[in-house]
Write a protein that holds these residues in place. Structure first.
Motif, PDB file in Angstrom:
ATOM      1  N   ALA A   1     -19.245 150.371  46.833  1.00 51.66           N
ATOM      2  CA  ALA A   1     -18.209 149.427  47.215  1.00 51.66           C
ATOM      3  C   ALA A   1     -18.711 147.994  47.149  1.00 51.66           C
ATOM      4  N   ARG A   2     -19.935 147.781  47.629  1.00 52.96           N
ATOM      5  CA  ARG A   2     -20.505 146.420  47.610  1.00 52.96           C
ATOM      6  C   ARG A   2     -20.739 145.940  46.179  1.00 52.96           C
ATOM      7  N   LEU A   3     -21.089 146.881  45.292  1.00 50.43           N
ATOM      8  CA  LEU A   3     -21.319 146.514  43.907  1.00 50.43           C
ATOM      9  C   LEU A   3     -20.006 146.358  43.124  1.00 50.43           C
ATOM     10  N   GLY A   4     -18.910 146.841  43.716  1.00 51.88           N
ATOM     11  CA  GLY A   4     -17.637 146.753  43.023  1.00 51.88           C
ATOM     12  C   GLY A   4     -17.430 147.841  42.001  1.00 51.88           C
ATOM     13  N   PHE A   5     -18.175 148.947  42.127  1.00 50.30           N
ATOM     14  CA  PHE A   5     -18.026 150.037  41.152  1.00 50.30           C
ATOM     15  C   PHE A   5     -16.787 150.874  41.498  1.00 50.30           C
TER      16      PHE A   5
END
Length: 468
Positions: free
Chosen positions: A464-468
């Protein structure tokens, strides 16, 4: 520890503290004292102490790996490593003579007839190459026949008969000196072997040579270490004072009129010590407390070497800080078996102190004869972090000028690359010249604290933090 500087170093008190702090683990499965217990101890060496409660053929539990690492030692004593070294360091200077008691836990059960060591004790057979079953954690108590001084020391016992054991005597030890004096008189030497004793006695017994002069009463020194007189009781079959709270005591005499072959046995350097002739210990009484606990030490295990680590460090610092005032601290390293290698930390405050770091190297060799390698580093190096010490070697040591070799010096006879204990000693100066401290300054980062709750290893959170 009380405010008066008194330590409760009793064996069972230490075990209770270790259990509370998670440094004592119960091994509940049935296990064989022939090879298997020692193998498990070796496999789990350096971790929590082990309680074997189902040893085949015995009701008596076995404690192993008791003081095999820093965490165990700190839990056992109830203080940190600096506190342990402080108490070890004060022992010789503040002896407390023992106090005689009428009754003792060590004599709650007394056996003077039908003694059979192999049946009574879960003594281990450590490796298949060993000569037999050994008592390895016994502390030998002896009163010198000439001086009357009490000595306490570790010596292994090989069971060679129902009431007999071979006792290994190394050269230069006080027990050997007492035995030779008794032999000249033609008289057997009374001794007692204590298993599961006060930790203060364990550490006193681990002190050797110049660190424990022959005239020092080691039961009194143990009292000095813990800050209280040790209770002692009269032996039931020998004229000796015996630490009263020992788990098990073997009383008897070292015979002067014959020897037996002792060994081989796996020693702390990782090799088998060769078979050799040894005196016979004839047991005249076995005493123990209710539900005794048997303590075993692996010959080639970390407890063997950890027992001497803090004793040797305290002894080394006492000498170095008296002779070389820039010495801050010292570490006997694990890779050097806490005996053969030392890292010494110094702080140079003026240009006139340049060179004293090298004086410290040679003073260290003089203080502890078994030292073969001394590395001296600056105060910014963490001497307990091998990576930081290696960093000092990598960036501050220049081999053409910073290596000092002392040829043909006396070391330990078990080191096979030497010749009967004769070996070159190496000193390494990995310090920065005082005038160049600014040039060698390491990068400094902001001092921050990190809340563990702010870190996550959850793959979903990371995605989620990486935006995947």
């Amino acid at each position: 520890m009380s405010n008066s500087g008194v330590l409760d170093t009793r064996f069972r008190s230490a075990l209770e503290r270790m259990a509370v702090q998670g440094r004592l683990k119960a091994y509940a499965a049935p296990i064989d004292p022939y090879l298997e217990v020692a193998a498990v101890m070796k496999k789990l060496d350096g971790g929590p102490a082990l309680l074997f409660s189902a040893v085949d053929g015995y009701d008596m539990p076995v404690i192993g790996n008791l003081l095999s690492c820093q965490a165990n030692c700190e839990a056992a004593f109830g203080i940190d490593v600096n506190g342990i070294r402080e108490f070890v360091g004060r022992a010789l200077g503040s002896p407390q003579p023992p106090v005689l008691v009428e009754k003792a836990p060590a004599q709650e059960h007394i056996h003077t007839d039908d003694i059979d060591l192999a049946r009574m004790l879960p003594a281990l057979h450590h490796t298949a190459a060993d000569a037999g079953r050994y008592v390895t954690a016994g502390i030998v108590i002896v009163r010198d026949p000439d001086t009357g001084t009490y000595n306490a020391s570790y010596h292994r016992l090989q069971i060679v008969g129902s009431d007999r054991a071979a006792i290994k005597l190394d050269f230069g030890r006080h027990l050997r000196l007492a035995f030779e004096r008794a032999k000249r008189k033609g008289e057997a030497l009374p001794i007692a072997v204590c298993i599961g004793s006060d930790l203060a006695l364990h550490y006193t017994a681990a002190t050797m040579g110049s660190q424990m002069p022959e005239h020092a009463d080691e039961i009194a020194v143990a009292g000095g270490l813990c800050g209280r007189p040790l209770p002692v009781v009269k032996g039931v079959s020998q004229d000796l004072l015996i630490p009263a709270e020992s788990e098990i005591v073997l009383e008897g005499r070292m015979l002067v009129d014959g020897t037996v072959v002792e060994g081989p046995f796996g020693e702390f350097v990782g090799y088998l010590s060769p078979a050799d002739h040894a005196p016979v210990f004839e047991i005249t009484a076995v005493t123990h407390r209710d539900r005794p606990i048997y303590h075993a030490i692996n010959g080639y295990g970390r407890e063997t070497i950890m027992l001497r680590k803090y004793v040797l460090e305290a002894s080394l610092l006492k000498v170095l800080q008296s002779a070389v005032p820039i010495v801050v601290d010292a570490e006997m390293t694990a890779g050097g078996l806490h005996r053969f290698h030392a890292v010494v930390q110094v702080r140079k405050a003026t240009p006139q102190q340049e060179g004293l770091q090298r004086n410290a190297i040679f003073a260290a060799f003089g203080a502890l004869k078994d030292l073969d390698l001394v590395i001296v580093v600056d105060e910014d190096i963490d001497i307990r972090d091998p990576h930081d010490v290696e960093y000092a070697l990598a960036t501050r040591m220049e081999a053409s000028r910073d290596l000092m070799v002392m040829p043909a010096a006396r070391g330990h006879e078990y080191i096979r690359v030497g010749q009967n204990g004769i070996r070159a000693k190496l000193g390494i100066d990995a310090t920065i010249p005082f005038t160049e401290k600014a040039r060698f300054a390491r990068c400094e980062f902001e001092k921050v604290s990190v809340d563990p709750g702010t870190l996550s290893a959850d793959p979903e959170v990371i995605r989620a933090r990486l935006g995947f």
